[in-house]
Design a protein around this motif. Sequence first.
Motif, PDB file in Angstrom:
ATOM      1  N   TRP A   3     110.489  -6.109  65.139  1.00 54.82           N
ATOM      2  CA  TRP A   3     109.202  -5.424  64.957  1.00 54.82           C
ATOM      3  C   TRP A   3     108.866  -5.327  63.482  1.00 54.82           C
ATOM      4  N   GLN A   4     107.743  -5.891  63.146  1.00 57.90           N
ATOM      5  CA  GLN A   4     107.282  -5.864  61.761  1.00 57.90           C
ATOM      6  C   GLN A   4     105.871  -5.306  61.692  1.00 57.90           C
ATOM      7  N   ASP A   5     105.378  -4.813  62.816  1.00 59.45           N
ATOM      8  CA  ASP A   5     103.998  -4.316  62.806  1.00 59.45           C
ATOM      9  C   ASP A   5     103.910  -3.019  62.004  1.00 59.45           C
ATOM     10  N   LEU A   6     102.720  -2.762  61.495  1.00 56.29           N
ATOM     11  CA  LEU A   6     102.514  -1.701  60.507  1.00 56.29           C
ATOM     12  C   LEU A   6     103.079  -0.355  60.942  1.00 56.29           C
ATOM     13  N   LYS A   7     102.812   0.020  62.179  1.00 54.73           N
ATOM     14  CA  LYS A   7     103.179   1.359  62.630  1.00 54.73           C
ATOM     15  C   LYS A   7     104.658   1.481  62.985  1.00 54.73           C
ATOM     16  N   SER A   8     105.384   0.350  63.027  1.00 57.18           N
ATOM     17  CA  SER A   8     106.827   0.424  63.281  1.00 57.18           C
ATOM     18  C   SER A   8     107.637   0.522  61.992  1.00 57.18           C
ATOM     19  N   LEU A   9     106.992   0.338  60.848  1.00 56.95           N
ATOM     20  CA  LEU A   9     107.718   0.387  59.568  1.00 56.95           C
ATOM     21  C   LEU A   9     108.027   1.834  59.211  1.00 56.95           C
ATOM     22  N   ASN A  10     109.263   2.097  58.802  1.00 54.70           N
ATOM     23  CA  ASN A  10     109.553   3.448  58.333  1.00 54.70           C
ATOM     24  C   ASN A  10     109.089   3.587  56.874  1.00 54.70           C
ATOM     25  N   LYS A  11     109.270   4.758  56.302  1.00 55.67           N
ATOM     26  CA  LYS A  11     108.684   5.007  54.972  1.00 55.67           C
ATOM     27  C   LYS A  11     109.230   4.075  53.903  1.00 55.67           C
ATOM     28  N   ASP A  12     110.541   3.841  53.949  1.00 57.82           N
ATOM     29  CA  ASP A  12     111.147   2.957  52.938  1.00 57.82           C
ATOM     30  C   ASP A  12     110.597   1.545  53.051  1.00 57.82           C
ATOM     31  N   GLU A  13     110.529   1.060  54.278  1.00 57.69           N
ATOM     32  CA  GLU A  13     110.017  -0.303  54.468  1.00 57.69           C
ATOM     33  C   GLU A  13     108.556  -0.405  54.050  1.00 57.69           C
ATOM     34  N   LEU A  14     107.774   0.588  54.422  1.00 56.08           N
ATOM     35  CA  LEU A  14     106.353   0.563  54.071  1.00 56.08           C
ATOM     36  C   LEU A  14     106.184   0.590  52.548  1.00 56.08           C
ATOM     37  N   THR A  15     106.991   1.410  51.894  1.00 56.22           N
ATOM     38  CA  THR A  15     106.925   1.472  50.428  1.00 56.22           C
ATOM     39  C   THR A  15     107.233   0.112  49.836  1.00 56.22           C
ATOM     40  N   GLY A  16     108.270  -0.537  50.347  1.00 51.98           N
ATOM     41  CA  GLY A  16     108.631  -1.880  49.881  1.00 51.98           C
ATOM     42  C   GLY A  16     107.483  -2.866  50.033  1.00 51.98           C
ATOM     43  N   GLU A  17     106.821  -2.805  51.174  1.00 53.94           N
ATOM     44  CA  GLU A  17     105.723  -3.742  51.435  1.00 53.94           C
ATOM     45  C   GLU A  17     104.513  -3.455  50.544  1.00 53.94           C
ATOM     46  N   VAL A  18     104.258  -2.173  50.318  1.00 49.62           N
ATOM     47  CA  VAL A  18     103.133  -1.790  49.452  1.00 49.62           C
ATOM     48  C   VAL A  18     103.388  -2.290  48.031  1.00 49.62           C
ATOM     49  N   LEU A  19     104.610  -2.117  47.555  1.00 52.66           N
ATOM     50  CA  LEU A  19     104.956  -2.610  46.212  1.00 52.66           C
ATOM     51  C   LEU A  19     104.859  -4.135  46.172  1.00 52.66           C
ATOM     52  N   ALA A  20     105.270  -4.778  47.257  1.00 54.89           N
ATOM     53  CA  ALA A  20     105.270  -6.247  47.305  1.00 54.89           C
ATOM     54  C   ALA A  20     103.862  -6.837  47.219  1.00 54.89           C
ATOM     55  N   VAL A  21     102.845  -6.103  47.689  1.00 55.20           N
ATOM     56  CA  VAL A  21     101.482  -6.616  47.551  1.00 55.20           C
ATOM     57  C   VAL A  21     100.823  -6.109  46.264  1.00 55.20           C
ATOM     58  N   GLY A  22     101.637  -5.565  45.373  1.00 56.72           N
ATOM     59  CA  GLY A  22     101.142  -5.215  44.039  1.00 56.72           C
ATOM     60  C   GLY A  22     100.392  -3.893  43.954  1.00 56.72           C
ATOM     61  N   GLU A  23     100.646  -3.019  44.930  1.00 50.80           N
ATOM     62  CA  GLU A  23      99.992  -1.707  44.894  1.00 50.80           C
ATOM     63  C   GLU A  23     100.944  -0.638  44.369  1.00 50.80           C
ATOM     64  N   LYS A  24     100.358   0.503  44.018  1.00 51.92           N
ATOM     65  CA  LYS A  24     101.187   1.622  43.549  1.00 51.92           C
ATOM     66  C   LYS A  24     101.898   2.292  44.725  1.00 51.92           C
ATOM     67  N   LYS A  25     103.030   2.907  44.402  1.00 48.29           N
ATOM     68  CA  LYS A  25     103.870   3.498  45.426  1.00 48.29           C
ATOM     69  C   LYS A  25     103.164   4.583  46.245  1.00 48.29           C
ATOM     70  N   PHE A  26     102.296   5.369  45.602  1.00 44.42           N
ATOM     71  CA  PHE A  26     101.687   6.496  46.333  1.00 44.42           C
ATOM     72  C   PHE A  26     100.834   6.026  47.515  1.00 44.42           C
ATOM     73  N   ARG A  27     100.395   4.775  47.481  1.00 47.17           N
ATOM     74  CA  ARG A  27      99.612   4.242  48.611  1.00 47.17           C
ATOM     75  C   ARG A  27     100.426   4.271  49.905  1.00 47.17           C
ATOM     76  N   ALA A  28     101.738   4.059  49.764  1.00 49.92           N
ATOM     77  CA  ALA A  28     102.593   4.061  50.964  1.00 49.92           C
ATOM     78  C   ALA A  28     102.529   5.422  51.649  1.00 49.92           C
ATOM     79  N   GLY A  29     102.588   6.491  50.865  1.00 50.39           N
ATOM     80  CA  GLY A  29     102.502   7.838  51.423  1.00 50.39           C
ATOM     81  C   GLY A  29     101.159   8.075  52.096  1.00 50.39           C
ATOM     82  N   GLN A  30     100.101   7.599  51.436  1.00 54.56           N
ATOM     83  CA  GLN A  30      98.753   7.728  52.019  1.00 54.56           C
ATOM     84  C   GLN A  30      98.687   7.044  53.384  1.00 54.56           C
TER      85      GLN A  30
END
Length: 358
Positions: A3-30
Motif C-alpha cells: 500500500w502506497q496510497d496517500l491515506k495509508s502512509l503514516n506520518k514518517d512516510e508522508l514526511t519523507g514523501e513531502v520532502l522528496a517532492v521538494g516541499e517543506k516539512k510542515f506540509r506533511a503535518g498539514q
Amino acid sequence: MEWQDLKSLNKDELTGEVLAVGEKKFRAGQIYGWLHKKLVRSAEEMTNVPAACKARLLENHPFYGVTEVERYESRIDGTMKFLFELHDGNMVESVLMRYKHGNSVCISSQAGCRMGCRFCASTLLGLARNLYPSEMLDQIYAIQRATGERVSHVVVMGTGEPFDNFEALCRMIEMLSDPDGLNIGHRNITVSTCGIVPKIYEFADRNPQITLAISLHAPNDEMRRELMPIAKRYSIRQLMEGAAYYTRTTGRRITFEYSLVKGVNDGREHADELAALLKGLNCHVNLIPVNPIRERDYRQSDQAGVAAFMQRLEKKHIPVTVRREMGRDIQAACGQLRKSYKDKMDHHHNNTEGSGKV
Ligand code: SAH
C-alpha cells in the motif's frame, strides 16, 4: 510494501514523501491533518496545500477511500449498515452501533475471506483481496462524516480475518490511535480472530492494549474442525496457550465468542466442556445465537437453550454474556449485505446476458 496510497502512509512516510517532492516539512503535518482529522474526501479539499505539491504527491500516492453505495438504518435500535465500494469496484460493509457509552463502528478487514467457517456468509465467495490501511480507516471516517457523530469505539469484526491481513491491521491501529488522527485509544479497539495462533503472540507483543476476541464456537477439536477449517491447523490446546500468553503479556481479559447452533454445539455437555477448558483463564464468554444464512441449514438455539447454556457456565464461575442482537431488520450480521448485493448484481447480469442471447 503493497500500500502506497496517500491515506495509508503514516506520518514518517508522508514526511519523507513531502520532502522528496521538494516541499517543506510542515506540509506533511498539514496534509496528515486534512486526511485523518478533518477527514477530507478528495485532495481538492486540502485548500491550503499548493496544487503543485498535491499533484506531485498524487503521482505515486493515489487518493483511495471508500464510497457509500447503500445505507440502511434499523428502526428497532438505530443501528446503521453501510455498503461501500472500493476504488477497484470491490465492496465491503460496515456497521454503526449506537450504545449509551458511545458510537461503535464494526469494520471489515478484507474483501471476502478465505477462512471458510461453515456458518459465515462472508467466506462463501472466498477472498477477493486484503484491504489497505486507508480502506479500513475510511470505513470509520465515512461513517463519522455521514452521521456527524463522533466514533469512540472500533471493532474489527466485519468481513475478513484481520490476522490474515496483519501488517495493514497494525498500521491501521497505529493511525487510528494517533492524536493527530481520530485519537481512538487502544482500549477502545477490539480485534476478533478465528485463531491464527502465531499472530496472537505477535499481536500481544506489538499492541499490548487492544481487546482481543477469539472465535471459539466449539469446546473440542473434533467439533471445532467441523465448523472452522482453521482448527485443522491449530489445536484448541495451542489456541489456549496463545490466549494465556495474551492475557499474561497484556493484562487484558480475552473475549471468547461462541455462536450457538441448535443441536450442534449448544448441549449441556458442551457447556461443561467449555467451562473446563476456560477455567482459570482471564476471560469472558460472549454467546451469540447463530445467525442462520440461506446457504446452510444451521439453526439458532432457542431462548431456553441459550439460557441453559449460560447458566451452566455461570455455575462454573465463567463470566458470560449473551450478545444483544442489533439491526436484525437490516441484515446487519456477518457479510450478509455484501453477499446479497453481489447476488442481486449477478442475477441482474445473468438476466441481461440471457436476454441478449435470444
Ligand atoms: N474473522 C474474524 C472476524 C470476523 S467474524 C473472526 O473469525 O473472529 C466476527 C464474528 O462473527 C466471529 O466470531 C464469527 O465466527 C461470527 N459469525 C460469523 N458468521 C456468523 C453467523 N452466521 N452467526 C453468528 N456469528 C457469526
